[in-house]
Design an enzyme around this catalytic site. Structure first.
Site, PDB file in Angstrom:
ATOM      1  N   SER A  11      -6.685  -1.548  -4.479  1.00 52.66           N
ATOM      2  CA  SER A  11      -5.479  -1.406  -3.671  1.00 52.66           C
ATOM      3  C   SER A  11      -4.557  -0.416  -4.361  1.00 52.66           C
ATOM      4  O   SER A  11      -4.552  -0.310  -5.601  1.00 52.66           O
ATOM      5  CB  SER A  11      -4.759  -2.749  -3.512  1.00 52.66           C
ATOM      6  N   TYR A  25      -0.797 -10.187  -7.533  1.00 55.63           N
ATOM      7  CA  TYR A  25      -1.819  -9.372  -6.882  1.00 55.63           C
ATOM      8  C   TYR A  25      -2.060  -8.048  -7.602  1.00 55.63           C
ATOM      9  O   TYR A  25      -3.211  -7.670  -7.861  1.00 55.63           O
ATOM     10  CB  TYR A  25      -1.365  -9.103  -5.444  1.00 55.63           C
TER      11      TYR A  25
END
Length: 259
Positions: free
Chosen positions: A147, A160
């Site tokens: 990501s 995250y």
């Protein structure tokens, strides 16, 4: 390697190729499985949600549903052994993900550990299960879905972001170790994509893509032999530029934009 040659062997013809996607019950994983099936791949879809996988297999004849909890090392190895007993794996994509917005003022250790287990450790289980066969064969491809949140620290990404940063480093190291062994490695760094994970966000997500758009970007990147596949570029290129900014400038700009 030649300066302008693709970093990986381009993946263009998927007919008859076997692809195992871990994290394929929804979102990017499901859309990529569907796109590959449309191009003739034999797709094996894994995730914890057996009903969703069976629905996918019913809608995509010739595909295989293989329910799996990626955080269970023994289950991952058993699944890989079963697949490899049927024939070689041409591509393995790790797309399993867990996301909860978190800041340091509301640190939740158990949820942080869940992020690590799903987003990173599960990828290690899959790698340990398939790499020996790929090395013995001297070909194949490994894809890891990271990501842009792993580029640098971002608000709401206390749990995250670090797991995606770990995947980015892992993919880069894998590439260095495996390129001369005939094995391709790709790192997929999406921006915002409409998935059950991002549905939790209560803020406007710039340049939001559908999972189908994300899947097409991934296949396009594979076809061009890219190592890093990031999209949409109108968003990710800004984050790449910020990645190189001095700390003072980075913290100032991100704070102004998000806090």
């Amino acid at each position: 390697m030649p300066l302008f040659q693709p970093l990986n062997p381009p993946l263009r013809d998927w007919r008859g190729k076997t692809v195992w996607i871990v994290g394929a019950s929804s979102g990017i994983g499901e859309a990529t499985a569907s796109a590959l099936h449309a191009q003739g791949a034999q797709v094996v879809v894994s995730a914890r949600k057996a009903a969703d996988l069976e629905a996918f297999a019913s809608a995509h004849p010739g595909s295989t549903a293989l329910p799996l909890d990626a955080t269970d090392a023994a289950a991952v190895h058993a699944a890989a052994d079963g697949l490899l007993a049927q024939g070689p794996l041409d591509c393995v994509l790790y797309c399993a993900g867990h996301y909860t917005a978190m800041r340091a003022t509301t640190l939740d250790l158990s949820d942080m550990q869940r992020h690590t287990a799903v987003n990173y450790t599960g990828a290690l289980y899959v790698l340990s299960a398939v790499l020996p066969a790929l090395l013995a064969r001297g070909e194949g491809h490994i894809g890891l879905v990271g990501s842009v949140a792993g580029y640098r620290g971002l608000p709401n990404s206390l749990a995250y972001g670090p797991t995606k940063a770990a995947l980015i480093n892992l993919a880069e190291t894998l590439y260095l170790d495996l390129h001369d062994k005939g094995i391709g490695v790709s790192l997929i760094n999406p921006g915002f994509v409409q998935t059950p994970l991002t549905a939790q966000n209560d803020f406007a997500m710039p340049a939001l893509l559908t999972p189908a758009q994300a899947a097409q970007a991934i296949l396009k990147g594979w076809a061009k032999g890219r190592f890093e596949i990031h999209f949409p570029k109108r968003f990710t290129l800004w984050l790449k530029a910020l990645r190189m900014a001095p700390n003072r400038a980075y913290f100032y700009l991100v704070s102004r934009a998000t806090l």
